[in-house]
Design an enzyme around this catalytic site. Structure first.
Site, mmCIF file in Angstrom:
data_model
loop_
_atom_site.group_PDB
_atom_site.id
_atom_site.type_symbol
_atom_site.label_atom_id
_atom_site.label_comp_id
_atom_site.label_asym_id
_atom_site.label_seq_id
_atom_site.Cartn_x
_atom_site.Cartn_y
_atom_site.Cartn_z
ATOM 1 N N GLY A 9 -30.866 -9.556 28.818
ATOM 2 C CA GLY A 9 -29.852 -9.516 29.528
ATOM 3 C C GLY A 9 -30.091 -10.345 31.117
ATOM 4 N N GLY A 12 -28.834 -10.913 34.369
ATOM 5 C CA GLY A 12 -27.911 -10.478 34.718
ATOM 6 C C GLY A 12 -27.884 -9.365 35.604
ATOM 7 N N ASP A 34 -32.587 -14.213 27.497
ATOM 8 C CA ASP A 34 -30.711 -14.530 27.883
ATOM 9 C C ASP A 34 -29.918 -15.592 27.641
ATOM 10 O OD1 ASP A 34 -29.275 -12.958 30.659
ATOM 11 O OD2 ASP A 34 -28.347 -14.237 30.343
ATOM 12 N N ARG A 36 -28.451 -17.913 29.475
ATOM 13 C CA ARG A 36 -28.027 -18.259 30.244
ATOM 14 C C ARG A 36 -29.560 -19.105 30.478
ATOM 15 N NH1 ARG A 36 -25.911 -17.058 34.326
ATOM 16 N NH2 ARG A 36 -25.907 -14.652 33.448
ATOM 17 N N TYR A 153 -16.550 0.029 24.384
ATOM 18 C CA TYR A 153 -18.194 -0.212 25.249
ATOM 19 C C TYR A 153 -18.159 1.079 25.001
ATOM 20 C CZ TYR A 153 -20.977 -0.848 29.513
ATOM 21 O OH TYR A 153 -21.951 -0.298 30.753
ATOM 22 N N LYS A 157 -21.525 2.100 23.744
ATOM 23 C CA LYS A 157 -23.226 3.089 24.198
ATOM 24 C C LYS A 157 -23.069 4.482 23.305
ATOM 25 C CE LYS A 157 -24.245 0.270 27.283
ATOM 26 N NZ LYS A 157 -25.355 -0.253 27.379
HETATM 27 C C1 AKB Z 1 -18.942 -1.224 33.911
HETATM 28 O O1 AKB Z 1 -18.233 -1.056 34.536
HETATM 29 O O2 AKB Z 1 -18.570 -1.635 32.551
HETATM 30 C C2 AKB Z 1 -19.873 -0.210 33.963
HETATM 31 C C3 AKB Z 1 -19.898 0.876 33.777
HETATM 32 C C4 AKB Z 1 -19.925 2.161 34.316
HETATM 33 O O3 AKB Z 1 -21.251 1.298 32.924
HETATM 34 N N1 AKB Z 1 -19.962 -0.640 35.021
#
Ligand code: AKB
Length: 335
Positions: A9, A12, A34, A36, A153, A157
């Site tokens: 990444g 990023g 990455d 890109r 997400y 994580k």
């Molecule tokens: C998001 O907004 O998804 C990230 C985070 C808080 O991990 N920036």
């Protein structure tokens, strides 16, 4: 011997700052990966640049055959809002991609009988406060409380935090001969990050950075959360500082693998007021997106980072006023 550092990444938000910081160190060779091609301003700072996907295990095998990796900063991920819109892609990138990188690192450990430090950015998205009353009364949440993610997400994580712990402490535990090299997994749960250099994409904490960058470009901004929304934020230089501090910390000092870090936790309206102080002609309104609002309402208003301060000496350089006055606004003015 120089230390070879793999950064995924790399193009990023965090990758930009990390390459700039690490490339000043003569003992470090950066291999940047990455999707890109890397911006030229970053590419010339790297020993090697690879265009590819962290879900491509053959690409990673080739990369590992060409470089002896000592440290991994695995930054590649889809952030929370984009992950909600594309949950299967998010799982593939955030989980399968991380699994591929853990396999690359543990293979280096076992074939070269050395330890590899694996630094992984987790997020406040692993927390899930059940309602606003609990959020308001919870004060600063420690690493072991309210770990109930409500987004793909956040679930990704949290799982990868545990996956890293498995690779570090229990990998192939039934093997007759234990490996002489070990994966040293270290993880930071980042708050919302605000960079002057890049505009975030796909995050739900992005309202802070989007508001400021829009004002700097003299564009009106409709904030997608309520004015009273409060979550932890950090200036990007402190995020880079934290990654480098944790990576360099003596392993004997670390009492845990996953750490909170914190800097400041303004409401959206406090960010708006500072933005208007800096850009008086800015037009910032509120148009809450109730779905995205629900995500940030489940995130803590503040986190307890006493473990990071005690174990590896973390302390942010930028509080809210310094972040605006000495970093964000001057840098945006120059841009
Ligand atoms: C998001 O907004 O998804 C990230 C985070 C808080 O991990 N920036």
């Amino acid at each position: 011997m120089p230390k070879t550092v793999l950064i995924t990444g790399a193009n990023g938000e965090i990758g930009h700052g990390l390459i700039e910081a690490l490339s000043t160190r003569p003992d470090v060779r950066i291999v940047a990966l990455d999707l890109r091609p890397l911006e030229e301003s970053l590419a010339h700072r790297c020993h090697a640049t690879v265009v590819g996907d962290v879900t491509d295990s053959e690409l990673l095998a080739r990369l590992a055959s060409e470089h002896s990796i000592d440290t991994v900063f695995h930054l590649a991920a889809l952030l929370s809002s984009r992950s909600e819109r594309q949950p299967l892609l998010a799982h593939r990138v955030n989980v399968d991609g991380t699994l591929n990188l853990l396999e690359l690192a543990i293979s280096e450990c076992r074939t070269e009988a050395k330890d590899v430090v694996f630094v992984y950015p987790s997020s406040i998205a692993v927390y899930g406060l059940p309602d606003l009353e609990t959020k308001d009364s919870a004060a600063a949440v420690d690493e072991d409380s309210y770990v109930e993610p409500t987004t793909m997400y956040g679930v990704n994580k949290r799982y990868c935090e545990m996956l890293g712990g498995y690779y570090a402490d229990h990998y192939r535990q039934l093997d007759a001969e234990p490996s002489r090299g070990h994966l040293d997994f270290r993880c930071i749960r980042f708050p919302g990050l605000i960079s002057a250099a890049t505009i975030p994409s796909g995050g739900t904490s992005d309202f802070g950075a989007e508001m400021l960058h829009a004002a700097a470009k003299d564009e009106p901004y409709a904030c997608f959360v309520r004015a009273d929304t409060r979550i932890p934020f950090m200036a990007m230089p402190d995020a880079i500082k934290a990654l480098l501090l944790l990576e360099a910390a003596p392993k004997a000092r670390l009492t845990r693998q996953v750490y909170n870090i914190a800097a400041f936790n303004p409401s959206a309206d406090e960010i708006r007021r500072l933005t208007l102080d800096a850009f008086p002609n800015a037009i910032v309104t509120y148009a809450p997106d109730l779905r995205r609002q629900g995500i940030v309402d489940a995130w803590p208003a503040d986190v307890d980072d006493s473990a990071a301060r005690r174990d590896w000496g973390f302390a942010p350089d930028y509080d809210l006023l310094r972040a605006f006055g000495e970093y964000l606004v001057p840098a945006l003015g120059r841009r």
